[in-house]
Motif scaffolding. Structure first.
Motif, PDB file in Angstrom:
ATOM      1  N   ARG A 185       0.842  -1.199   0.000  1.00  0.00           N
ATOM      2  CA  ARG A 185       0.000   0.000   0.000  1.00  0.00           C
ATOM      3  C   ARG A 185       0.878   1.251   0.000  1.00  0.00           C
ATOM      4  N   MET A 186       1.929   1.174   0.815  1.00  0.00           N
ATOM      5  CA  MET A 186       2.822   2.331   0.885  1.00  0.00           C
ATOM      6  C   MET A 186       3.514   2.560  -0.453  1.00  0.00           C
ATOM      7  N   TRP A 187       3.894   1.478  -1.094  1.00  0.00           N
ATOM      8  CA  TRP A 187       4.569   1.593  -2.395  1.00  0.00           C
ATOM      9  C   TRP A 187       3.647   2.246  -3.418  1.00  0.00           C
ATOM     10  N   ARG A 188       2.359   1.895  -3.314  1.00  0.00           N
ATOM     11  CA  ARG A 188       1.395   2.423  -4.269  1.00  0.00           C
ATOM     12  C   ARG A 188       1.036   3.881  -3.947  1.00  0.00           C
ATOM     13  N   GLU A 189       0.851   4.161  -2.653  1.00  0.00           N
ATOM     14  CA  GLU A 189       0.261   5.448  -2.303  1.00  0.00           C
ATOM     15  C   GLU A 189       1.258   6.479  -1.791  1.00  0.00           C
ATOM     16  N   LYS A 190       2.264   6.009  -1.052  1.00  0.00           N
ATOM     17  CA  LYS A 190       3.230   6.960  -0.488  1.00  0.00           C
ATOM     18  C   LYS A 190       4.634   6.530  -0.865  1.00  0.00           C
ATOM     19  N   ARG A 191       4.959   6.687  -2.139  1.00  0.00           N
ATOM     20  CA  ARG A 191       6.224   6.171  -2.649  1.00  0.00           C
ATOM     21  C   ARG A 191       7.415   6.756  -1.894  1.00  0.00           C
ATOM     22  N   GLY A 192       7.301   8.053  -1.526  1.00  0.00           N
ATOM     23  CA  GLY A 192       8.403   8.706  -0.826  1.00  0.00           C
ATOM     24  C   GLY A 192       8.735   8.037   0.493  1.00  0.00           C
ATOM     25  N   GLU A 193       7.670   7.746   1.244  1.00  0.00           N
ATOM     26  CA  GLU A 193       7.876   7.118   2.559  1.00  0.00           C
ATOM     27  C   GLU A 193       8.455   5.718   2.392  1.00  0.00           C
ATOM     28  N   TYR A 194       7.924   4.994   1.390  1.00  0.00           N
ATOM     29  CA  TYR A 194       8.426   3.642   1.096  1.00  0.00           C
ATOM     30  C   TYR A 194       9.930   3.679   0.822  1.00  0.00           C
ATOM     31  N   GLU A 195      10.330   4.621  -0.016  1.00  0.00           N
ATOM     32  CA  GLU A 195      11.746   4.691  -0.381  1.00  0.00           C
ATOM     33  C   GLU A 195      12.605   5.068   0.816  1.00  0.00           C
ATOM     34  N   ARG A 196      12.029   5.896   1.705  1.00  0.00           N
ATOM     35  CA  ARG A 196      12.803   6.297   2.876  1.00  0.00           C
ATOM     36  C   ARG A 196      13.066   5.067   3.770  1.00  0.00           C
ATOM     37  N   ILE A 197      12.035   4.256   3.994  1.00  0.00           N
ATOM     38  CA  ILE A 197      12.216   3.059   4.829  1.00  0.00           C
ATOM     39  C   ILE A 197      13.263   2.131   4.205  1.00  0.00           C
ATOM     40  N   VAL A 198      13.145   1.958   2.876  1.00  0.00           N
ATOM     41  CA  VAL A 198      14.091   1.078   2.191  1.00  0.00           C
ATOM     42  C   VAL A 198      15.514   1.589   2.373  1.00  0.00           C
ATOM     43  N   ARG A 199      15.700   2.902   2.208  1.00  0.00           N
ATOM     44  CA  ARG A 199      17.051   3.472   2.344  1.00  0.00           C
ATOM     45  C   ARG A 199      17.559   3.321   3.762  1.00  0.00           C
TER      46      ARG A 199
END
Lengths: 166, 494
Positions: A143-157
């Motif tokens: 859901r985060m990947w779909r809707e809040k890409r920025g937050e998703y990428e931050r967690i991944v980083r």
């Protein structure tokens, strides 16, 4: 002739992978005693939030390999739609063609004895770059990947940095 | 870890002959990644080792490359490929050695590896090599060239002993049966090759024990008694366990174990046997039994006893399963699952309350029925998910009081759901009667009869519609959706 088909084939694959490793992938048996448990290291694909990261995973092979596929589990924090929170990887190449609980995978993408560790790891690498959110293993991440890409990428980083000990 | 002496296509990448890597790979079976051993071609024209494709077809009945359906009985030998592989295996070490030598020698580093002078040098080396190992590498081309015009007399020489062995006799092998004969005789021989082959095979079986393998002497009686035919696959569904056991002991293979194991063992034996029957150099039954023993220890009945049995499901089901030990060794996983389930249940509960509040605004009458229904659902899902995840004994062992409480709750929720399902019918009709009442009131306020009728109709449709919503049986799957990923975690592990 005291060995099983599976261990011979795994040995052969190990040889191939050490002789000619694909870019960004290393894999091999964890210990000399058991060729049915491997550890793999996958580099995060470039131009993705996973870039620069190195992700360890454990592969477990069944005794009737290559008739049945191995299972793969990331042993690091992995925030990804197709990786369960416990690290298990959910990707069509690791699913036998027999059962399709999700009814979305075409048979051609699934496990077949002609696949190999190398092909699995390459598929997982491209999965990191392009998640499949049709049947997510981690619903929250999807859901985060779909809707809040920025937050998703931050967690991944953050995970990448944690994994590198920074 | 056992060591194997394996060659690999990537061996060529270190040399100047990198183009040989795909060539080498093309001579290998896609399933075992080794050189074709008794290659067989499928109906979809893909080639695999006989044993590899037989095992795969027994497991899922599909070609591993294109996944079209196929049967083991439709496999045909791929003689050309077999010969190619055997020839390449002989040539490989020589060529590889040469290719590696080239890479090292410094004076050639600037020149193209395939330059004329170099190839000559390579040829010279090859010639030397060929002379050293004399007849073994005499090519068919040579023998053909050497073969002069002689009388077309069929001269058949048995070529049973060794696949690598090519006799130095000015003869060429028949493309079907590989018997060696004079070149001119091949075409006339081809016409009746099949029949002769069958006869010869029968004769050869009785003869093999005497040839070159002294260890087989004792198994002579076994060999002569075994039929040359392939074993038919069985439709296991039609056989009783007793009949199956008898089949196995008739075949001379172990007949102990569960029905599943018997089926697996028979399948493996059929594969081993038939692949051996495909082979040009069939091995003795004793060799096959040894192979079956290896299978037994790695995948069959003896494999399950080992702690590292990969199939947890089978291990858990066995009587000697150490439940406490299992629960302890996997405690962290269980704890995580329990916490997860609790969190989900809590979330679910909150979600329910919100939606209930919304519903109340919508329709007072039927929402009452829903609330009852929902709360019981929430409870039942709470209760049903906890026991599932907490299935191993330890979490309850020391907390018998909490177990009692859990049981009570389950019973309580069952009573509740029973009560609500029986009260569902009168509940559903209630809005209708209420409408009548309100209609009566509205009528008093002076609405026209037609409007009244329409209003009643509308409400009636709502009230007759709502019971299907409130039916517990249809609600459950919706609420249970979040459980799927939890179940998949287990599926992914096995």
């Amino acid at each position: 002739m005291t060995s099983s088909v599976a261990s011979k084939r795994l040995f052969q694959e190990y040889r191939t992978l050490t002789n000619n490793p694909p870019d960004g992938i290393t894999a091999g048996p964890v210990s000399e005693d058991d060729i049915f448990v491997w550890e793999a290291l996958i580099q995060g694909p470039e131009d993705t939030p996973f870039a620069l990261g190195v992700f360890p995973a454990e592969l477990k092979f069944p005794r009737d390999y290559p008739l049945s596929p191995p299972s793969m589990k990331f042993t690091c924090d992995m925030w990804h739609p197709n990786v369960y929170p416990n690290g298990n990887v959910c990707i069509s190449i690791l699913h036998p063609p027999g059962d399709d609980p999700n009814h979305y995978e075409s048979a051609s993408e699934r496990w077949s004895p002609i696949q190999s560790v190398e092909k699995i790891l390459i598929s997982v690498m491209s999965m990191l770059a392009e998640p499949n959110d049709e049947s997510p293993a981690n619903v929250d991440a999807a859901r985060m990947w779909r809707e809040k890409r920025g937050e998703y990428e931050r967690i991944v980083r953050d995970n990448v940095r944690k994994g590198l000990g920074l | 870890m056992e060591k194997y002496d394996v060659s690999d296509p990537s061996d060529w990448l270190e040399t100047h002959l990198t183009e040989f890597a795909p060539f080498d790979a093309a001579l290998r079976c896609e399933v075992c990644k080794d050189y074709y051993n008794t290659p067989m071609i499928t109906s979809c024209t893909h080639t695999f080792c006989s044993l590899c494709i037989r095992r795969t077809l027994a497991a899922d009945g599909k070609c591993p490359i294109c996944r079209s359906n196929d049967q083991a009985s439709k496999l045909r030998r791929n003689g050309a490929m077999e010969e190619l592989v055997e020839m390449f295996k002989v040539a490989r070490p020589v060529a590889l050695r040469l290719a590696q030598k080239e890479k090292i020698s410094p004076d050639r580093s600037t020149a193209r590896p395939r330059s004329k002078s170099k190839r000559k040098a390579a040829d010279a080396d090859l010639e030397e090599e060929a002379q050293r190992s004399s007849q073994k590498r005499k090519t068919r081309g040579q023998s053909r060239r050497d073969a002069p015009t002689e009388s077309p007399e069929v001269m058949v020489i048995d070529n049973e002993e060794d696949g690598d062995y090519q006799p130095d006799d000015d003869l060429v092998p028949c493309p079907i049966c590989h018997k060696r004969m004079k070149q001119e005789a091949v075409f006339s021989h081809l016409d009746h090759c099949e029949e002769e082959q069958e006869q010869d095979r029968r004769r050869a079986r009785t003869r093999t024990p005497n040839s070159a393998k002294p260890t087989l002497g004792s198994s002579k009686s076994q060999l002569s008694s075994k039929p040359p035919e392939r074993i038919a696959e069985l439709s296991y569904g039609l056989l009783t366990e007793k009949a199956l056991r008898k089949k196995l002991s008739d075949l001379g293979i172990p007949s102990w174990g569960s029905r599943t194991l018997l089926i697996k063992r028979h399948t493996e034996w059929v594969n081993l046997w038939n692949a051996n029957a495909d082979s040009l150099n069939p091995r003795s039954k004793r060799d096959l039994l040894n192979q079956l023993d290896v299978w037994e220890r790695t995948q069959g009945g003896h494999a399950l006893n080992s702690a590292a049995a990969p199939n947890h499901a089978d291990a858990v089901m066995s009587k000697e399963f150490d439940g406490v030990g299992w629960a302890q060794s996997n405690k962290s996983d269980f704890d995580k699952l329990i916490a997860e389930a609790r969190r989900k249940a809590k979330k679910l509960g909150e979600g329910q309350q919100e939606s209930e509040a919304m519903m109340k605004e919508e329709d007072e009458g039927s929402s009452k029925a829903r609330t009852d229904e929902r709360s019981t659902n929430v409870k039942t899902t709470n209760e049903s998910s906890t026991p599932v995840t907490a299935a191993p004994p330890p979490p309850y062992l020391k907390h018998s009081d909490s177990l009692e409480r859990a049981k009570e709750k389950i019973h309580g929720s069952r009573r509740l759901s029973d009560a609500s399902s029986t009260s569902l019918a009168p509940e559903a009709t209630r809005p209708h009667t209420e409408i009548r009442d309100s209609v009566a009131e509205n009528g008093a306020e002076g609405l026209s009869a037609e409007e009244l009728f329409r209003a009643e109709e509308r409400r009636a449709s709502i009230s007759s519609f709502s019971p299907t919503h409130t039916k517990g049986a249809e609600r459950v799957p919706m609420l249970k959706v979040p459980e799927h990923p939890v179940r998949d975690v287990d599926g992914g592990k096995s």
